[in-house]
Design an enzyme around this catalytic site. Structure first.
Site, PDB file in Angstrom:
ATOM      1  N   PRO A  67     -12.247  -6.054  -0.106  1.00  0.00           N
ATOM      2  CA  PRO A  67     -12.037  -6.219   1.335  1.00  0.00           C
ATOM      3  C   PRO A  67     -13.354  -6.309   2.114  1.00  0.00           C
ATOM      4  O   PRO A  67     -13.442  -7.031   3.103  1.00  0.00           O
ATOM      5  CB  PRO A  67     -11.242  -4.980   1.736  1.00  0.00           C
ATOM      6  CG  PRO A  67     -10.510  -4.607   0.489  1.00  0.00           C
ATOM      7  CD  PRO A  67     -11.483  -4.887  -0.614  1.00  0.00           C
ATOM      8  N   TYR A  68     -14.365  -5.583   1.666  1.00  0.00           N
ATOM      9  CA  TYR A  68     -15.681  -5.663   2.302  1.00  0.00           C
ATOM     10  C   TYR A  68     -16.247  -7.073   2.159  1.00  0.00           C
ATOM     11  O   TYR A  68     -16.718  -7.671   3.134  1.00  0.00           O
ATOM     12  CB  TYR A  68     -16.619  -4.641   1.664  1.00  0.00           C
ATOM     13  CG  TYR A  68     -18.081  -4.831   1.989  1.00  0.00           C
ATOM     14  CD1 TYR A  68     -18.602  -4.393   3.203  1.00  0.00           C
ATOM     15  CD2 TYR A  68     -18.940  -5.440   1.073  1.00  0.00           C
ATOM     16  CE1 TYR A  68     -19.949  -4.562   3.502  1.00  0.00           C
ATOM     17  CE2 TYR A  68     -20.281  -5.601   1.362  1.00  0.00           C
ATOM     18  CZ  TYR A  68     -20.777  -5.169   2.573  1.00  0.00           C
ATOM     19  OH  TYR A  68     -22.113  -5.346   2.862  1.00  0.00           O
TER      20      TYR A  68
END
Length: 220
Positions: free
Chosen positions: A127-128
């Site tokens: 997700p980062y």
């Protein structure tokens, strides 16, 4: 030059602010909590209250009055994937929109090596990387800003060497795995003062080439 650093309390952000101060630039240090104001005491540093997750584009644009350039170095810092999306992605896009609304052209984004290819994203922090990927994509394709995107490899708190290696493949498995936060800040300061880096994406890691020489070679 008057520069707004968004995410000034981060471990890279603090170094960017202090290095700009040392060069004599006037710096607005964007901080999300007034308790953080005491972090800085440089004569060219003005702390301002700026919570990128909570602010609006209009409010942020107003804070940019008189600014010549913006550096986005904010991040959720492992504070959960919801905050990652709201800061690393939406916060970054809000900053870009506010910069354009304020009539400012120069924008430096601190991103991450490996962002350009989903195949290289580490599963533990996908997700980062997704947030960084789409923020960078927006900056390149959905703004008219004079951007420079910096994609350092894994960060360390080692002392800076003033030397890096450009990693044109933008892959963490190519060359050294880490770069010091001191040197990441030094690269950000260097590109802010170097118009040849406009519209450039620079992936780099620790290395043996002086920062300015590496930037000059990358920009050719």
């Amino acid at each position: 030059m008057k520069i707004l650093v968004i995410g000034a309390h981060g471990r890279v952000g603090q170094r960017i602010v202090n290095q700009l101060n040392d060069k004599g630039d006037n710096v607005l240090a964007g901080l999300r909590d007034e308790a953080q104001f005491s972090t800085f005491n440089g004569e060219h540093i003005t702390p301002i209250l700026l919570d990128i997750q909570q602010t609006t584009v209009a409010a942020l644009s107003a804070q940019m009055a008189g600014v010549d350039a913006v550096v986005f170095s904010a991040g959720a810092g492992g504070g959960g994937y919801d905050r990652t999306m709201l800061i690393d992605l939406d916060g970054a896009v809000k900053a870009m929109q506010a910069t354009e609304q304020a009539g400012i052209k120069r924008f430096v984004m601190v991103s991450a090596m490996g962002t350009s290819s989903r195949a290289t994203w580490a599963d533990a922090i996908r997700p980062y990387y997704a947030a960084k990927f789409y923020a960078d994509h927006w900056l390149i394709h959905d703004t008219a800003l004079d951007y420079t995107i910096l994609r350092p490899s894994t960060l360390s708190d080692d002392s800076g060497t003033g030397k890096i290696t450009i990693n044109a493949s933008d892959k963490l498995d190519n060359g050294a795995k880490t770069v010091s936060r001191d040197d990441v800040a030094a690269v950000a300061v260097a590109v802010l003062h170097d118009d040849q880096t406009v519209k450039q994406t620079i992936s780099f890691t620790g290395g043996k080439t002086a920062i300015q020489s590496a930037i000059d070679a990358a920009a050719k």
